[in-house]
Every structure is written in C-alpha cells, then in structure tokens.
Design a protein around this motif. Structure first.
Motif, PDB file in Angstrom:
ATOM      1  N   PHE A  59       0.870  -1.180   0.000  1.00  0.00           N
ATOM      2  CA  PHE A  59       0.000   0.000   0.000  1.00  0.00           C
ATOM      3  C   PHE A  59       0.904   1.226   0.000  1.00  0.00           C
ATOM      4  N   GLY A  74      -2.849  -6.979  11.886  1.00  0.00           N
ATOM      5  CA  GLY A  74      -2.119  -6.183  10.902  1.00  0.00           C
ATOM      6  C   GLY A  74      -1.169  -6.992  10.038  1.00  0.00           C
ATOM      7  N   CYS A  75      -1.233  -8.328  10.112  1.00  0.00           N
ATOM      8  CA  CYS A  75      -0.291  -9.144   9.324  1.00  0.00           C
ATOM      9  C   CYS A  75      -0.801  -9.409   7.916  1.00  0.00           C
ATOM     10  N   GLY A  76      -2.011  -8.937   7.594  1.00  0.00           N
ATOM     11  CA  GLY A  76      -2.478  -9.067   6.219  1.00  0.00           C
ATOM     12  C   GLY A  76      -3.531 -10.139   5.987  1.00  0.00           C
ATOM     13  N   LYS A  77      -4.184 -10.600   7.045  1.00  0.00           N
ATOM     14  CA  LYS A  77      -5.190 -11.659   6.896  1.00  0.00           C
ATOM     15  C   LYS A  77      -6.390 -11.185   6.083  1.00  0.00           C
ATOM     16  N   SER A  78      -6.915 -10.008   6.450  1.00  0.00           N
ATOM     17  CA  SER A  78      -8.066  -9.479   5.705  1.00  0.00           C
ATOM     18  C   SER A  78      -7.657  -9.152   4.271  1.00  0.00           C
ATOM     19  N   THR A  79      -6.441  -8.654   4.127  1.00  0.00           N
ATOM     20  CA  THR A  79      -5.921  -8.350   2.790  1.00  0.00           C
ATOM     21  C   THR A  79      -5.915  -9.602   1.919  1.00  0.00           C
ATOM     22  N   ARG A  90       3.712  -8.217  10.166  1.00  0.00           N
ATOM     23  CA  ARG A  90       3.943  -7.487   8.929  1.00  0.00           C
ATOM     24  C   ARG A  90       5.430  -7.336   8.599  1.00  0.00           C
TER      25      ARG A  90
END
Ligand code: ADP
Ligand code: MG
Length: 271
Positions: A28, A58-63, A226
């Motif tokens: 991002f 914040g490690c990107g799971k939803s991403t 992250r």
C-alpha cells in the motif's frame, strides 16, 4: 489400439485448486508511508478444503481474503479462483464479516433473499435454497423475526445463510464469530463444521482463536507479523466430522494448538 483405463487416469488433467496464490505481494503506497502488507505468499487450497488463517493483528489476513474476492489487486504475483486468474470483483464467492450487517427493516428471510435479488436469481429457486439454509443453520421459527429480535449468534447465522444462498464454491469468513460470547461461539463452530461437510464448500476462515482454527480446519495457515508471510502450514489431521468435546481432547488437536501457540509466541493457556 485402445488405451488401458489406468493410463487414462494418469493422463487426466489435475483438478484445479479452488484457490491459488503464487508469490503474492501487496504494497500500500501513500504520501505518508509505504506498507508491505503481504510478501511471498503462495498457497494452493484444494476444492472442499477448510483453511484457517491465524496471525497477529495487521499481518495481512483481511488483505489476503480481499485478494481472493478480487476486491484488491496484488502488487505482484497471481491469485486464482477455480483455476482462473482473479482480475476483478468475483461474484462466485460468499463473504461473512465480524458484523452481520443486516438490514434492520427486513426479516431474517428477506435479509437472506437480498443475495438473490442482487444476483437476479430465479425467485422460486432462491426461496427453496433459503428454506434449506434456514433449516440447516437452526433458524427455523425465526424466519420472520427482524434483526433486533435476534441474538448475535442468530444474526451471524442469517449472514451465513445470505453468503451461501447462491451456492458459492468458496466461502470467505473474516473473524465471523469474534463478537460472540464463548458459548455461542462454540455452538457456531459445531454448526459451521456440519454446514461445511453438508455443502462441500471450500472455506477460508480468518480467526484470532487458535482452538477455533484447529477445531474447524484441515490446514491452518500461520502468518508472521507485517510484512505478512506464511510462517507455517499446519496439517491438523483430524477427521472431517468432529464432535466438539471429544475433538478438543484428541492428541492431534492438542499437538496442533501447541505448535501454533509456539509459532505465535502466545501464552499457553489462552484460546
Ligand atoms: P489483519 O487483517 O491481519 O489485521 P490487514 O490485512 O487488515 O491485517 O492489514 C494489513 C496491513 O496493511 C496493516 O498494516 C494495514 O494497516 C495495512 N492496510 C490494509 N488496508 C490498507 C489500505 N487500503 N491502505 C493502506 N494500508 C492498508
Ligand atoms: Mg483483519
């Protein structure tokens, strides 16, 4: 000359993974900062498989789920759904979030049928499928109730029915039971296990609960802080049908939860 049967099976095309990620990275960029949310993520999910994803905030799971849904493009690498490259928003998935996000002025049944209206599904087929899901999720008798008349668990059941109405081959769930009390959550876990077996849907579930991940999944993806990478893929090794208390006492369950706790550096006593 005719080919012997054995050769025919050997030359058959391999079954496409239900979901595939190859060397995926997501960055991002903004004026203030650049954030690498995901890096070097590769994963092949078998059709009908249940994958749970755990990792620090914040490690990107939803991403990762948004990539599969086509709501976000990878900065590099490739994402596939049913063997096809994902190039934009996909309609052949179901999505369930932490908040049920129901329309207050619609009954449970009409919230479920919203999915059919948006997709212009034939009405009779949609109603039949809604009835089947209402029965399967134990919502029978509450079809005409409005969201404010339903408990948190029931609202999530409605959201689950809505996500499954169009029989998506892949169901994405982002911390769906995070707002529920512990007992309701256990019950929802048992129901989700049964619904998964009855529908044969491929599931990707993001959760903060290690025990929920292990109880439900065939494999658990453990992610690093992250920039999110896959630290380890854990094969749970339990049979698909899982009686709750009995499963929690099994060595496969205890081994997998201990392993994940170790990887996440979590305290030993927490779920
Ligand atoms: P998780 O679900 O594991 O808590 P997310 O996937 O929501 O993590 O976010 C991963 C990282 O990417 C976080 O640092 C978050 O702040 C950042 N991020 C997510 N979405 C955006 C966005 N649209 N713009 C900028 N940064 C984002
Ligand atoms: Mg998230």
């Amino acid at each position: 000359m005719t080919m012997p049967k054995e050769d025919a099976t050997l030359t058959a095309a391999p079954v496409a993974a239900a979901v595939g990620l190859s060397d995926v990275a997501v960055r991002f960029r903004s004026k203030k900062r650049d954030v690498t949310a995901l890096q070097d993520v590769s994963l092949d999910v078998r059709p009908g498989e249940f994958i749970a994803i755990v990792g620090p905030s914040g490690c990107g799971k939803s991403t990762l789920l948004k990539l599969v849904a086509g709501l976000l493009k990878p900065s590099s690498g490739e994402v596939r759904l049913g063997g096809e490259r994902v190039n934009g928003p996909r309609h052949d998935i179901g999505y369930v979030f932490q908040r049920a996000a129901l329309l207050e002025w619609r009954s449970a049944r009409r919230n479920i049928l919203l999915q059919a209206e948006m997709r212009k599904m034939p009405a009779a087929q949609a109603r039949g499928r809604a009835d089947e899901l209402i029965r399967m999720t134990g919502l029978g008798g509450f079809e005409d109730a409005y969201p404010h008349e339903l408990s948190g668990g029931m609202q999530q059941r409605v959201a689950l029915c809505r996500a499954l109405l169009h029989e998506p081959p892949v169901l994405l769930m982002d911390e769906p039971f995070g707002a529920l009390d512990a007992l309701t959550r256990e019950q929802m876990n048992m129901e989700l296990n049964r619904i998964w077996r009855e529908t044969g849907t491929t599931v990707l579930l993001v959760t903060h609960s290690i025990s929920e991940a292990v109880y439900l999944a065939d494999r658990v993806v453990v992610m690093s802080p992250r920039p999110g990478t896959i630290t380890e893929l854990i094969e749970v090794g339990l049979p698909p049908e899982r009686a709750y208390a009995e499963t929690l006492g099994r060595p496969e369950f205890r081994d997998a939860t201990a392993r994940i706790r170790g990887l996440l550096g979590a305290a030993p006593a927490h779920g």
